[in-house]
Each structure stands twice: as C-alpha cells, then as structure tokens.
Design a protein around this motif. Structure first.
Motif, PDB file in Angstrom:
ATOM      1  N   MET A 105      30.275  28.276  44.595  1.00  0.00           N
ATOM      2  CA  MET A 105      30.778  28.653  45.902  1.00  0.00           C
ATOM      3  C   MET A 105      32.060  29.447  45.715  1.00  0.00           C
ATOM      4  N   GLY A 106      32.112  30.658  46.236  1.00  0.00           N
ATOM      5  CA  GLY A 106      33.286  31.506  46.086  1.00  0.00           C
ATOM      6  C   GLY A 106      34.287  31.302  47.202  1.00  0.00           C
ATOM      7  N   MET A 107      35.515  31.672  46.911  1.00  0.00           N
ATOM      8  CA  MET A 107      36.573  31.613  47.920  1.00  0.00           C
ATOM      9  C   MET A 107      36.777  32.992  48.506  1.00  0.00           C
ATOM     10  N   SER A 108      37.232  33.035  49.739  1.00  0.00           N
ATOM     11  CA  SER A 108      37.546  34.329  50.327  1.00  0.00           C
ATOM     12  C   SER A 108      39.059  34.516  50.348  1.00  0.00           C
ATOM     13  N   VAL A 109      39.460  35.758  50.377  1.00  0.00           N
ATOM     14  CA  VAL A 109      40.876  36.103  50.413  1.00  0.00           C
ATOM     15  C   VAL A 109      41.342  36.039  51.860  1.00  0.00           C
ATOM     16  N   THR A 110      42.455  35.348  52.089  1.00  0.00           N
ATOM     17  CA  THR A 110      43.046  35.259  53.421  1.00  0.00           C
ATOM     18  C   THR A 110      44.382  35.992  53.421  1.00  0.00           C
ATOM     19  N   ILE A 111      44.740  36.529  54.570  1.00  0.00           N
ATOM     20  CA  ILE A 111      46.009  37.247  54.710  1.00  0.00           C
ATOM     21  C   ILE A 111      46.836  36.540  55.769  1.00  0.00           C
ATOM     22  N   SER A 112      48.105  36.290  55.426  1.00  0.00           N
ATOM     23  CA  SER A 112      49.002  35.595  56.352  1.00  0.00           C
ATOM     24  C   SER A 112      50.443  35.975  56.043  1.00  0.00           C
ATOM     25  N   ALA A 113      51.335  35.524  56.901  1.00  0.00           N
ATOM     26  CA  ALA A 113      52.759  35.750  56.668  1.00  0.00           C
ATOM     27  C   ALA A 113      53.200  34.951  55.449  1.00  0.00           C
ATOM     28  N   ALA A 114      54.070  35.541  54.666  1.00  0.00           N
ATOM     29  CA  ALA A 114      54.625  34.851  53.498  1.00  0.00           C
ATOM     30  C   ALA A 114      55.710  33.893  53.958  1.00  0.00           C
ATOM     31  N   ASP A 115      56.000  32.920  53.125  1.00  0.00           N
ATOM     32  CA  ASP A 115      57.135  32.044  53.384  1.00  0.00           C
ATOM     33  C   ASP A 115      57.894  31.820  52.075  1.00  0.00           C
ATOM     34  N   GLU A 116      58.931  31.060  52.163  1.00  0.00           N
ATOM     35  CA  GLU A 116      59.825  30.825  51.021  1.00  0.00           C
ATOM     36  C   GLU A 116      59.067  30.367  49.772  1.00  0.00           C
ATOM     37  N   ARG A 117      58.021  29.588  49.938  1.00  0.00           N
ATOM     38  CA  ARG A 117      57.266  29.077  48.779  1.00  0.00           C
ATOM     39  C   ARG A 117      56.550  30.178  48.009  1.00  0.00           C
ATOM     40  N   ASP A 118      56.380  31.349  48.632  1.00  0.00           N
ATOM     41  CA  ASP A 118      55.647  32.443  48.001  1.00  0.00           C
ATOM     42  C   ASP A 118      56.524  33.374  47.168  1.00  0.00           C
ATOM     43  N   VAL A 119      57.826  33.243  47.266  1.00  0.00           N
ATOM     44  CA  VAL A 119      58.748  34.223  46.684  1.00  0.00           C
ATOM     45  C   VAL A 119      58.494  34.463  45.193  1.00  0.00           C
ATOM     46  N   GLU A 120      58.423  33.431  44.407  1.00  0.00           N
ATOM     47  CA  GLU A 120      58.249  33.620  42.960  1.00  0.00           C
ATOM     48  C   GLU A 120      56.900  34.252  42.633  1.00  0.00           C
ATOM     49  N   GLN A 121      55.835  33.822  43.317  1.00  0.00           N
ATOM     50  CA  GLN A 121      54.517  34.413  43.062  1.00  0.00           C
ATOM     51  C   GLN A 121      54.496  35.888  43.446  1.00  0.00           C
ATOM     52  N   ILE A 122      55.153  36.239  44.567  1.00  0.00           N
ATOM     53  CA  ILE A 122      55.200  37.639  44.988  1.00  0.00           C
ATOM     54  C   ILE A 122      55.908  38.484  43.932  1.00  0.00           C
ATOM     55  N   LEU A 123      57.042  38.000  43.440  1.00  0.00           N
ATOM     56  CA  LEU A 123      57.783  38.772  42.432  1.00  0.00           C
ATOM     57  C   LEU A 123      56.987  38.938  41.140  1.00  0.00           C
ATOM     58  N   LYS A 124      56.296  37.899  40.712  1.00  0.00           N
ATOM     59  CA  LYS A 124      55.471  37.995  39.499  1.00  0.00           C
ATOM     60  C   LYS A 124      54.336  38.994  39.706  1.00  0.00           C
ATOM     61  N   LEU A 125      53.693  38.939  40.865  1.00  0.00           N
ATOM     62  CA  LEU A 125      52.612  39.869  41.167  1.00  0.00           C
ATOM     63  C   LEU A 125      53.145  41.296  41.225  1.00  0.00           C
ATOM     64  N   GLN A 126      54.251  41.477  41.897  1.00  0.00           N
ATOM     65  CA  GLN A 126      54.873  42.796  42.020  1.00  0.00           C
ATOM     66  C   GLN A 126      55.192  43.359  40.637  1.00  0.00           C
ATOM     67  N   TYR A 127      55.747  42.523  39.769  1.00  0.00           N
ATOM     68  CA  TYR A 127      56.089  42.957  38.416  1.00  0.00           C
ATOM     69  C   TYR A 127      54.834  43.407  37.668  1.00  0.00           C
TER      70      TYR A 127
END
Length: 164
Positions: A1-23
């Motif tokens: 069973m596959g997962m789907s990608v969801t889009i939502s507003a970011a919050d403080e918990r996402d900061v490190e993951q966003i920076l790693k992805l951006q890098y």
C-alpha cells in the motif's frame, strides 16, 4: 500500500527537515553556476524560523518526511515574493513542484491578499523556467546575484483565480 504526498503549512517542527531538503535540492543549482555560497545553501535555522513567523511556508509530506517546500511573503504593495521551491530529487518530475506552487499561491491570496506573484530563478535553470511558464508566469526582467543572472517572473493573482 503506497502513501500519497500531502501539502500543508509548515510549522516549527519542520524547520530542520526543510533546511536539509533545501541543502540537498540546491546542490544542482550551485553546481550549474559554480557557486556553492548561494543563499539556499547558507541559510541558517534562525533565518528559516524568521521566515516561518513572518510569511507562508508550505511543505509536501510523504508520511512524516518533508519531500518538498516553498515559501512566500507579501509586501506592502501586495506582491507575493515566492522562493525556495524545492522537491526531493527522487520525486521530481511528477507534478509536485506545480502542486506546491499552486498551494502557496492559494494561501498567499486567501490569507495575505496577494495581488500578484513574483519569483526569480537562475537563467540556466531550464526545468524551473519551464515549470514557471507552464504555471502562467511571464518574464519581467533580469537581476544579478553575485555571479548568477536571475530571471524575474511574475503573474497576476487574478490569473491564479481563473486557473484554480
């Protein structure tokens, strides 16, 4: 069973993951221009926290993993400045960048009263330019950032409303 990608507003918990992805994502841009000091590669956690508090940051999630991100902020004239659109390399080419762009446009219009959208990308970044043109953006000029020529693109928020 596959997962789907969801889009939502970011919050403080996402900061490190966003920076790693951006890098990860902006490595190809840095290589394309021979400049590894481009802003997305040197942004700090504190810088991103400020953006999160003062603007709109959207993320795409696959389960708990942040696999895409984009930001925007509306200035006093109603221009939404959109930037740092990135999608994990393993998910590129499946429309996720377009979905993120549409999501940030929608939120910037609904919550921040954006009248127009403005973004920039490197003049050699053909994939980015194709995405933005396909999304209704038109070139309005060029800018210089250190040794990189950037193409400025813009679209009226009313155009977004017609296509949504």
């Amino acid at each position: 069973m596959g997962m789907s990608v969801t889009i939502s507003a970011a919050d403080e918990r996402d900061v490190e993951q966003i920076l790693k992805l951006q890098y990860l994502c902006f490595q190809t841009e840095a290589a394309l221009y021979g400049d590894y000091r481009i802003e997305p590669l040197v942004q700090t956690v504190d810088d991103l926290r400020t953006e999160l508090a003062q603007g709109c940051v959207m993320v795409a999630r696959l389960g708990d993993e942040v696999v895409g991100s984009v930001r925007g902020r509306v200035d006093t004239e109603g221009t939404a400045r959109i930037g740092r659109l990135c999608v994990h390399p393993r998910l590129q080419g499946h429309g996720l960048g377009g979905r993120l762009l549409a999501a940030v446009e929608s939120r910037l219009t609904a919550e921040y009263a954006a009248k127009r959208y403005h973004l920039v990308t490197g003049s050699r970044s053909e994939g980015n330019l194709r995405l933005y043109r396909r999304s209704g953006y038109a070139p309005v000029g060029t800018e210089r950032d250190r040794q990189v020529t950037l193409v400025a693109l813009q679209k009226d928020a009313a155009e977004y409303a017609k296509s949504a």
